[in-house]
Write a protein that holds these residues in place. Sequence first.
Motif: not given
Length: 642
Positions: A525-532, A557-565
């Motif tokens: 219920k309270d979980e969310v996914l984040a991109v970092k 995001p505001e900056t290009a790059g490699n991210y992870s979920i």
Amino acid sequence: MQFKHPEILYFLFLLAIPILVHLFQLRRFQKQYFTNVRFLKELSMQTRKSSVIKKWLLLATRLLLLACLIVAFAQPFFKAADSNNTDNQMVILLDNSFSMQAKGSRGELLKRTVQDLLENTPEDQKFSLITNNGAYWDTDIKSIQKDLQNLAYTDVPFRPDFLLTKAQAKTPNTGKDIVVITDAVNLDSKDLAKFDRDSPLYAIVPEAESERNIAIDSVYISQTLDNFYEVKVDMRAYGSFTDDVSIALYNGNSLAAKTLVKFDADKKSSTFTIPKKDFHGYVTVTDGSLDYDNYYYFSISKPSKSNVIVIGEPAKNAFLKRIYTQDEFNFADTQLASLDYNSLDKQDAIVLNELKEIPQSLITTLKDFYAKGGNIVVIPSIESTPQNLNTLLTVFGNVVYKPLTQGEKLITKIAFSHPLYQTVFEKKVDNFQYPNIKAGFNISGNALPVLSYNDGSPFLTSITNRLGNVYIFAAPVNKANSNFQNSPVVVPTFYNMAIGAGKTGISAFKIGQNESVLLDVVLSKDEVLAVKNDKSDFIPMQQVLNNKVKLSFGDYPETAGNYSIFKGKENLKNISFNHLRTESNLSLKNQSVLADFTKADSVSTVYNDIKSGRTANEMWKWFVIGTLIFLILELLIQKFVK
């Protein structure tokens, strides 16, 4: 001429005093007797004449001295040429788009402009500064010094009209001095339509020393081998490059491959072979110009099996079983009568293979499946009715089956640019063996053609909601009606139709395109996914769809790059983001649209022009100087005129 204190001019009546003194000599003369003045007659006449001249000279100098002194205290001045705009607010519209990364004679255009602002803006000058993606209202140069020094580039285009509207909304009833600082790349006359040409308008246009630039446009898998991927890098050159250009491929921070490319044409490609496993890196090119388009970030996840179910008669499903092999797909086929509806939600693709009748319950399930990002393939049966087929298609969009027609047709046209075939063909093929059909339906509507007949009508079309896809055949593909199963395009066509979104291929999203991705994950219920990544993180918009989550990235995001979920500390998927290549062509500068602006080479020129145009010409200093001159003249007359 005007006066700050005109009431002091009443003291000009004092000019009557020296006149009265000179006209009425108050001094009493005494007689002096001489024995004989015969020899002094001529001398007396000359002395009397000189005395009269001296008196008139003294009167004139004293009158002028007193008049200059009185006028000086009244403080005369000439009105400023631009006095109507004295109370204007200074508004600076600063372009910080990626084209301002270009190198000028003294470094990057944006950084040089910022230095100009810091060095030449008076500390007591109040102004508002608006960039493509930010604003500083009613501030001074010291207050925003650090912000300007750290000002980042953005892919938000420079739209002066929009920025001016923001300034007018902030202070609607205030006159404004507008200073536009831009390299004018991609600037259009419509971007300046709202500017009042009667207002003070200034333009500072920093220029790049060179318009040459190389941009990496895209990276994609051109071929999948047993243990390797062939990754193709498409690049575009703006301007002439005589030397070979270095292209490097990095997996994380490790150099994976490097090569040289000679740009003897505007568009060039380079191919790298990498192992068939997780990849999270970028391609970079060295061109000595813009930096933002020299990097292209991408991620490849190790392929996971896609779940495919085919609903139809076993004999007709056999050819699909040979395409959806066990090493890449979890394949299942079933007849409609024995279909387990609960299993459909776990699939990546559903193939309706020549169903004579599609029940309403299945249509409802397919509608929900498509909305959650699933792929659906519709192959009609000769015995299907257009009414029943259209009941299904109206759920997905404006596509309609027309009545069945008999007669052989050749399938001759391939939409090579369609996503289904983007990684299939290295070049356009015109002389392949054309498959045919003996009978089929006509399809109309706004679907995108994939394969077409020789008469231009579609044999295979597609529609998409940007998550899932629906592929619609116009005719049955069984061997009795068509030889399509023997065509070279049958394998890549059905193979790519069934690939689950995000389960294979390159993950590289464009910032600002509001793209979405589906993940097979269950959230509480309270979980969310984040991109970092190691520099920033954000929480995208997310929608829970039973056992899947849809992420929408918007302008982030505001900056290009490699991210992870991430789900908590668990890394679910590696993804990458890149900026649009809208600023790469530096030759698109359009300074002519700034013809109505006063051109300036620096901020100091603007301030000096405004100051000179709005500063009144003070004359009291000259009258003080005149007073001193007439005082000196009086002293000289007293001393030297006899």
